[in-house]
Write a protein that holds these residues in place. Structure first.
Motif, PDB file in Angstrom:
ATOM      1  N   CYS A  26       0.834  -1.196   0.000  1.00  0.00           N
ATOM      2  CA  CYS A  26       0.000   0.000   0.000  1.00  0.00           C
ATOM      3  C   CYS A  26       0.870   1.249   0.000  1.00  0.00           C
ATOM      4  CB  CYS A  26      -0.946   0.014   1.197  1.00  0.00           C
ATOM      5  SG  CYS A  26      -0.129  -0.241   2.786  1.00  0.00           S
ATOM      6  N   GLY A  27       0.312   2.335  -0.463  1.00  0.00           N
ATOM      7  CA  GLY A  27       1.046   3.585  -0.486  1.00  0.00           C
ATOM      8  C   GLY A  27       0.147   4.742  -0.882  1.00  0.00           C
ATOM      9  N   VAL A  28       0.770   5.897  -0.973  1.00  0.00           N
ATOM     10  CA  VAL A  28       0.045   7.150  -1.183  1.00  0.00           C
ATOM     11  C   VAL A  28       0.425   7.748  -2.531  1.00  0.00           C
ATOM     12  CG1 VAL A  28      -0.241   9.495  -0.279  1.00  0.00           C
ATOM     13  CG2 VAL A  28      -0.035   7.586   1.296  1.00  0.00           C
ATOM     14  N   LEU A  29      -0.551   8.372  -3.178  1.00  0.00           N
ATOM     15  CA  LEU A  29      -0.301   9.137  -4.403  1.00  0.00           C
ATOM     16  C   LEU A  29      -0.366  10.617  -4.051  1.00  0.00           C
ATOM     17  CD1 LEU A  29      -2.847   7.256  -6.725  1.00  0.00           C
ATOM     18  CD2 LEU A  29      -0.437   6.688  -6.343  1.00  0.00           C
ATOM     19  N   VAL A  43       4.963   9.138  -5.618  1.00  0.00           N
ATOM     20  CA  VAL A  43       4.353   7.941  -5.039  1.00  0.00           C
ATOM     21  C   VAL A  43       5.150   7.601  -3.791  1.00  0.00           C
ATOM     22  CG1 VAL A  43       4.087   5.459  -5.390  1.00  0.00           C
ATOM     23  CG2 VAL A  43       3.452   7.028  -7.212  1.00  0.00           C
ATOM     24  N   VAL A  44       4.447   7.412  -2.673  1.00  0.00           N
ATOM     25  CA  VAL A  44       5.135   7.119  -1.412  1.00  0.00           C
ATOM     26  C   VAL A  44       4.704   5.736  -0.914  1.00  0.00           C
ATOM     27  CG1 VAL A  44       5.590   7.902   0.947  1.00  0.00           C
ATOM     28  CG2 VAL A  44       5.078   9.585  -0.845  1.00  0.00           C
ATOM     29  N   PRO A  45       5.603   4.736  -1.001  1.00  0.00           N
ATOM     30  CA  PRO A  45       5.263   3.417  -0.451  1.00  0.00           C
ATOM     31  C   PRO A  45       5.191   3.484   1.063  1.00  0.00           C
ATOM     32  CG  PRO A  45       7.385   3.364  -1.645  1.00  0.00           C
ATOM     33  CD  PRO A  45       6.984   4.802  -1.500  1.00  0.00           C
ATOM     34  N   LEU A  46       4.192   2.846   1.650  1.00  0.00           N
ATOM     35  CA  LEU A  46       4.055   2.853   3.109  1.00  0.00           C
ATOM     36  C   LEU A  46       3.915   1.419   3.616  1.00  0.00           C
ATOM     37  CD1 LEU A  46       1.628   5.866   3.605  1.00  0.00           C
ATOM     38  CD2 LEU A  46       4.065   5.821   4.090  1.00  0.00           C
ATOM     39  N   LYS A  47       4.067   1.302   4.919  1.00  0.00           N
ATOM     40  CA  LYS A  47       3.989  -0.015   5.546  1.00  0.00           C
ATOM     41  C   LYS A  47       2.538  -0.467   5.674  1.00  0.00           C
ATOM     42  CE  LYS A  47       4.858  -2.359   9.895  1.00  0.00           C
ATOM     43  NZ  LYS A  47       5.213  -2.234  11.307  1.00  0.00           N
ATOM     44  N   ASN A  48       2.296  -1.733   5.347  1.00  0.00           N
ATOM     45  CA  ASN A  48       1.004  -2.337   5.627  1.00  0.00           C
ATOM     46  C   ASN A  48       0.989  -2.732   7.099  1.00  0.00           C
ATOM     47  OD1 ASN A  48      -1.274  -3.859   5.916  1.00  0.00           O
ATOM     48  ND2 ASN A  48      -0.862  -5.251   4.206  1.00  0.00           N
ATOM     49  N   LEU A  49       0.216  -1.974   7.888  1.00  0.00           N
ATOM     50  CA  LEU A  49       0.217  -2.185   9.343  1.00  0.00           C
ATOM     51  C   LEU A  49      -0.370  -3.539   9.732  1.00  0.00           C
ATOM     52  CD1 LEU A  49       1.058  -0.531  11.887  1.00  0.00           C
ATOM     53  CD2 LEU A  49      -1.330   0.160  12.088  1.00  0.00           C
ATOM     54  N   ARG A  50      -1.023  -4.228   8.798  1.00  0.00           N
ATOM     55  CA  ARG A  50      -1.577  -5.564   9.114  1.00  0.00           C
ATOM     56  C   ARG A  50      -0.474  -6.579   9.400  1.00  0.00           C
ATOM     57  NH1 ARG A  50      -6.303  -4.904  11.274  1.00  0.00           N
ATOM     58  NH2 ARG A  50      -7.683  -3.643   9.994  1.00  0.00           N
ATOM     59  N   GLU A  80       0.676   7.956  10.101  1.00  0.00           N
ATOM     60  CA  GLU A  80       1.458   8.009   8.862  1.00  0.00           C
ATOM     61  C   GLU A  80       0.794   8.951   7.858  1.00  0.00           C
ATOM     62  OE1 GLU A  80       4.619   6.899   8.984  1.00  0.00           O
ATOM     63  OE2 GLU A  80       4.385   5.427   7.387  1.00  0.00           O
ATOM     64  N   ILE A  81      -0.531   8.865   7.785  1.00  0.00           N
ATOM     65  CA  ILE A  81      -1.268   9.732   6.858  1.00  0.00           C
ATOM     66  C   ILE A  81      -1.034  11.200   7.216  1.00  0.00           C
ATOM     67  CG2 ILE A  81      -3.582  10.380   6.024  1.00  0.00           C
ATOM     68  CD1 ILE A  81      -2.644   7.603   5.107  1.00  0.00           C
TER      69      ILE A  81
ATOM     70  N   ILE B  88      -6.290   4.405   6.338  1.00  0.00           N
ATOM     71  CA  ILE B  88      -6.621   3.885   5.011  1.00  0.00           C
ATOM     72  C   ILE B  88      -6.586   2.364   5.056  1.00  0.00           C
ATOM     73  CG2 ILE B  88      -5.987   3.899   2.579  1.00  0.00           C
ATOM     74  CD1 ILE B  88      -7.023   6.582   3.686  1.00  0.00           C
ATOM     75  N   ALA B  89      -7.674   1.743   4.638  1.00  0.00           N
ATOM     76  CA  ALA B  89      -7.781   0.285   4.741  1.00  0.00           C
ATOM     77  C   ALA B  89      -8.443  -0.267   3.493  1.00  0.00           C
ATOM     78  CB  ALA B  89      -8.594  -0.091   5.978  1.00  0.00           C
ATOM     79  N   GLY B  90      -8.129  -1.516   3.207  1.00  0.00           N
ATOM     80  CA  GLY B  90      -8.765  -2.182   2.077  1.00  0.00           C
ATOM     81  C   GLY B  90      -8.332  -3.616   2.025  1.00  0.00           C
TER      82      GLY B  90
END
Lengths: 177, 99
Positions: A26-29, A43-50, A80-81, B88-90
């Motif tokens: 996941c990441g941000v545009l 584009v900023v790649p971010l950590k999947n907190l799951r 993070e957001i 943000i989740a999905g």
């Protein structure tokens, strides 16, 4: 509305999807809204907190934790957001959307995606099949929250990345299946 | 006087394109209620049909998540700043992964 991004941005999303497979990436545009078209500038790649079950559960509990994990869920911490948004604003940019991967599943939004979305934003999804990044799509939530509508994605500049991953399994592009 | 509620970019279309709205309220709950009464179209993006704050919507008072304060009963003072921040989740449809 539409989404316009550089080939290098798409390559970055594809690389991230391949690297994190079989988990969701996941990441941000980051970009700007220019006359109804969201123009991506970074584009900023971010950590999947799951990946961090306890922290993720504390932030956004899962409905069926025995069946849900980083392989079929992603979560970006709101802190993070906030951090990314603040950094973007200092560059004159805004968060215009998010991306995530669907490992071994089509690049179409799920009900879970829809339930956790806001309108206006672009939600880019890339299918990663057996570790190989495949087709992508972008979606915008309808005002009534009942559906996503598909959004046109224009990719500009440069040739598609020949080398989409540092991983040996991903040295060639695969056509969408 | 009052508190300032910062409106996230995706939701500004529902508040006349303002980036912030000033509300007179003494608690976070009152501020959010006042905001969504004034701007009805905003409501469904913050609250479920049952009237609960959506699980992915987080509220900050100044720099603190209200879940670590007194949640929506957190008292406000003039010039406080409320921010609405999504987690943000999905993911996949679970029915797709039941093979």
């Amino acid at each position: 509305m539409g989404l316009k991004l550089d080939q290098k941005h798409l390559d970055a999303i594809r690389r991230h999807g391949a690297k994190d497979y079989p988990a969701e990436c996941c990441g941000v545009l980051l970009g700007l809204d220019a006359e109804g078209v969201k123009r991506v500038r970074d584009v900023v790649p971010l950590k999947n907190l799951r990946h961090d079950r306890m922290r993720a559960e504390a932030l956004l509990p899962l409905g069926a934790p025995e069946r849900e994990s980083e392989r079929n869920r992603f979560l970006i911490d709101r802190a993070e957001i906030r951090r990314v948004e603040e950094a973007a604003r200092s560059r004159g940019l805004d968060i215009v959307g998010y991306y995530h991967s669907h490992p071994d599943h089509p690049a179409r939004p799920s009900d879970y995606d829809r339930e956790h979305a806001w309108p206006w934003l672009s939600y880019v999804i890339i299918r990663v099949q057996a570790g190989e990044p495949c087709e992508h799509s972008s979606w915008v939530l309808a005002d009534d929250r009942l559906s996503f509508r598909s959004e046109e994605v224009e990719v500009v500049g440069g040739e598609p990345g020949e080398k989409i991953s540092t991983d040996a399994r991903s040295q060639r592009r695969h056509p969408s299946r | 006087m009052g508190v300032k509620v910062i409106i996230p970019t995706p939701l500004r279309q529902y508040v006349g394109k303002q980036d912030a709205v000033t509300i007179n309220a003494s608690t976070v709950a009152e501020a959010l209620s006042g905001l969504t009464v004034q701007y009805e179209a905003l409501r469904k993006h913050l609250y479920t049909d049952e009237g609960k704050l959506r699980s992915f919507v987080n509220i900050y008072l100044n720099d603190e998540d209200i879940r670590y304060l007194q949640k929506d009963q957190t008292p406000l003072k003039d010039d406080d700043i409320i921010s609405i921040v999504p987690s943000i989740a999905g993911g996949l449809n679970l029915r797709c992964i039941c093979r």
